[in-house]
Design an enzyme around this catalytic site. Structure first.
Site, PDB file in Angstrom:
ATOM      1  N   HIS A 173     -27.942  -8.014  -4.159  1.00 28.60           N
ATOM      2  CA  HIS A 173     -28.715  -8.525  -5.297  1.00 28.60           C
ATOM      3  C   HIS A 173     -27.839  -9.314  -6.277  1.00 28.60           C
ATOM      4  O   HIS A 173     -28.304 -10.247  -6.922  1.00 28.60           O
ATOM      5  CB  HIS A 173     -29.422  -7.363  -6.011  1.00 28.60           C
ATOM      6  N   TYR A 211     -42.083  -3.301  -3.490  1.00 29.40           N
ATOM      7  CA  TYR A 211     -41.006  -2.330  -3.240  1.00 29.40           C
ATOM      8  C   TYR A 211     -40.736  -1.428  -4.432  1.00 29.40           C
ATOM      9  O   TYR A 211     -40.083  -0.389  -4.301  1.00 29.40           O
ATOM     10  CB  TYR A 211     -39.703  -3.030  -2.792  1.00 29.40           C
ATOM     11  N   GLU A 212     -41.244  -1.811  -5.607  1.00 27.38           N
ATOM     12  CA  GLU A 212     -41.091  -0.932  -6.775  1.00 27.38           C
ATOM     13  C   GLU A 212     -42.011   0.279  -6.675  1.00 27.38           C
ATOM     14  O   GLU A 212     -41.926   1.199  -7.488  1.00 27.38           O
ATOM     15  CB  GLU A 212     -41.419  -1.697  -8.063  1.00 27.38           C
ATOM     16  N   ALA A 269     -36.747 -15.913  -5.377  1.00 23.97           N
ATOM     17  CA  ALA A 269     -35.437 -15.993  -4.742  1.00 23.97           C
ATOM     18  C   ALA A 269     -35.649 -15.592  -3.290  1.00 23.97           C
ATOM     19  O   ALA A 269     -36.412 -14.669  -3.018  1.00 23.97           O
ATOM     20  CB  ALA A 269     -34.483 -15.024  -5.424  1.00 23.97           C
ATOM     21  N   ASN A 326     -29.125 -16.977  -0.802  1.00 21.74           N
ATOM     22  CA  ASN A 326     -28.128 -16.497   0.165  1.00 21.74           C
ATOM     23  C   ASN A 326     -28.614 -16.894   1.545  1.00 21.74           C
ATOM     24  O   ASN A 326     -29.808 -17.109   1.733  1.00 21.74           O
ATOM     25  CB  ASN A 326     -27.995 -14.962   0.085  1.00 21.74           C
ATOM     26  N   SER A 358     -36.902 -13.546  -9.541  1.00 20.38           N
ATOM     27  CA  SER A 358     -35.655 -12.892  -9.960  1.00 20.38           C
ATOM     28  C   SER A 358     -34.680 -13.886 -10.574  1.00 20.38           C
ATOM     29  O   SER A 358     -34.331 -14.884  -9.939  1.00 20.38           O
ATOM     30  CB  SER A 358     -34.945 -12.256  -8.749  1.00 20.38           C
ATOM     31  N   HIS A 405     -43.338  -5.991  -7.963  1.00 22.09           N
ATOM     32  CA  HIS A 405     -43.022  -6.023  -6.530  1.00 22.09           C
ATOM     33  C   HIS A 405     -43.598  -4.804  -5.820  1.00 22.09           C
ATOM     34  O   HIS A 405     -43.642  -3.711  -6.386  1.00 22.09           O
ATOM     35  CB  HIS A 405     -41.498  -6.022  -6.312  1.00 22.09           C
ATOM     36  N   HIS A 438     -35.508  -9.112 -14.397  1.00 21.37           N
ATOM     37  CA  HIS A 438     -36.914  -9.363 -14.738  1.00 21.37           C
ATOM     38  C   HIS A 438     -37.196  -8.760 -16.119  1.00 21.37           C
ATOM     39  O   HIS A 438     -37.062  -7.558 -16.303  1.00 21.37           O
ATOM     40  CB  HIS A 438     -37.851  -8.705 -13.712  1.00 21.37           C
ATOM     41  N   MET A 454     -39.263 -10.890  -0.826  1.00 23.89           N
ATOM     42  CA  MET A 454     -40.011  -9.636  -0.996  1.00 23.89           C
ATOM     43  C   MET A 454     -41.135  -9.792  -2.010  1.00 23.89           C
ATOM     44  O   MET A 454     -41.486  -8.833  -2.695  1.00 23.89           O
ATOM     45  CB  MET A 454     -39.054  -8.525  -1.452  1.00 23.89           C
ATOM     46  N   SER A 455     -41.687 -10.995  -2.121  1.00 20.73           N
ATOM     47  CA  SER A 455     -42.684 -11.193  -3.170  1.00 20.73           C
ATOM     48  C   SER A 455     -43.640 -12.326  -2.812  1.00 20.73           C
ATOM     49  O   SER A 455     -43.737 -12.726  -1.655  1.00 20.73           O
ATOM     50  CB  SER A 455     -41.967 -11.534  -4.488  1.00 20.73           C
TER      51      SER A 455
HETATM   52  N1  HPA Z   1     -33.928 -11.160   2.021  1.00 22.16           N
HETATM   53  C1  HPA Z   1     -35.032 -10.740   1.367  1.00 22.16           C
HETATM   54  N2  HPA Z   1     -35.275 -11.059   0.114  1.00 22.16           N
HETATM   55  C2  HPA Z   1     -34.393 -11.832  -0.523  1.00 22.16           C
HETATM   56  C3  HPA Z   1     -33.239 -12.304   0.094  1.00 22.16           C
HETATM   57  C4  HPA Z   1     -32.980 -11.954   1.442  1.00 22.16           C
HETATM   58  O1  HPA Z   1     -31.974 -12.323   2.062  1.00 22.16           O
HETATM   59  N3  HPA Z   1     -32.573 -13.049  -0.815  1.00 22.16           N
HETATM   60  C5  HPA Z   1     -33.317 -13.041  -1.944  1.00 22.16           C
HETATM   61  N4  HPA Z   1     -34.424 -12.299  -1.779  1.00 22.16           N
END
Ligand code: HPA
Length: 293
Positions: free
Chosen positions: A268, A99-100, A127, A254, A44, A97, A75, A230-231
């Protein structure tokens, strides 16, 4: 561990045949004369890496046979061939992903195509949220190992009929992330002035798309995870199955929330904002690393 010798004609839940991957690879081989040995999956907000390539040849996913389309903001959704520091590379500018709504097989589809193109090394970037209390936003984490949480629930891209042309039925994963490549990436980071914010740790994949609850974050910390995202894991499993060497890099965008009195919430926009701040550093690190392989 007896594999019950499933016949390829039995439709287990794997939705692609060897011929599908072959058709995609042959189509690409007919479109370009480039023969990359390195593939890079841009996480991302990290697609800028692909813009650095010289002699670029760009293939939007929607034009590539059997390729799905990528739907996430940040993306781009294209495969970019070109040279990074004189080395031929192919970059995924945007990944798929789970989740998509893509199947776990689709998420990892491009990796087998890379293998058929002759790629030997896969660089994955993502990320991730920081779970390790000593990490800071903006740190880059060399992935030392992973925890495949969807795998605990049976979501594994290697589930189903095993085609030996790709790899063995029961691949080892104790060496998923190549130690030599990690050591090289550490050197690349130091030479590029990224040493002060380089970390190393365990990446845990969750299915998403929700960010984690506080209780989930505490559980992941207890499990030994340093970062959560998530990847990445499906692509790495498929890469290791077919013998590609893997380097994984997480940008800590983060810090996860682990305190019930905190008003902070993962989002996000924060993820993309941090990737904007660190994109240049990560690009320098990766291009220097590619020149060193
Ligand atoms: N959690 C899950 N996926 C992420 C995060 C997070 O805090 N930050 C970036 N991708």
């Amino acid at each position: 561990m007896d594999d019950m010798a499933a016949s390829p004609s039995v439709n287990l839940s794997s939705s692609y045949s060897y011929e599908d991957y072959r058709q995609t690879a042959d189509w690409l081989l007919a479109q370009t004369e480039q023969r990359p040995k390195v593939a890079i999956i841009c996480g991302s907000g990290l697609g800028g890496l692909a813009d650095l390539l010289e002699n670029k040849e760009v293939f939007p996913y929607k034009n590539i046979p059997h390729f799905p389309d990528s739907t996430v903001p940040g993306h781009a959704g294209q495969l970019v061939f070109g040279e990074l520091k004189g080395r031929q590379c192919v970059c995924m500018q945007g990944r798929f992903h789970f989740y998509e709504g893509h199947s776990i097989y689709t998420v990892a589809y491009p990796v087998r195509v890379f293998f058929l193109l002759g790629v030997e090394t896969l660089i994955v970037t993502n990320a991730a949220g920081g779970l390790n209390g000593s990490f800071k936003v903006g740190d880059i984490m060399l992935i030392k190992d992973h925890i495949n949480m969807p795998g605990f629930a049976g979501q594994n891209p290697l589930r189903g009929h095993n085609d030996e042309r790709f790899g063995t039925r029961f691949p080892a994963m104790s060496d998923a992330y190549d130690r030599e490549l990690s050591a090289l990436a550490r050197r690349a980071a130091e030479e590029q002035g990224c040493g002060s914010f380089l970390q190393q740790g365990v990446y845990c994949m969750l299915g998403g798309p929700c960010f984690e609850t506080i209780a989930e974050c505490k559980a992941l910390q207890l499990l030994g995870a340093d970062a959560v995202g998530m990847s990445t894991v499906p692509e790495v499993l498929v890469a290791r199955h077919c013998g590609l060497r893997v380097l994984g890099l997480s940008l800590i965008t983060n810090m996860v929330v682990t305190d019930y009195t905190s008003e902070e919430k993962a989002n996000h926009e924060e993820v993309l904002e941090t990737t904007r701040l660190r994109a240049q550093d990560l690009q320098r690190l990766v291009s220097h690393f590619v020149a060193m392989i």
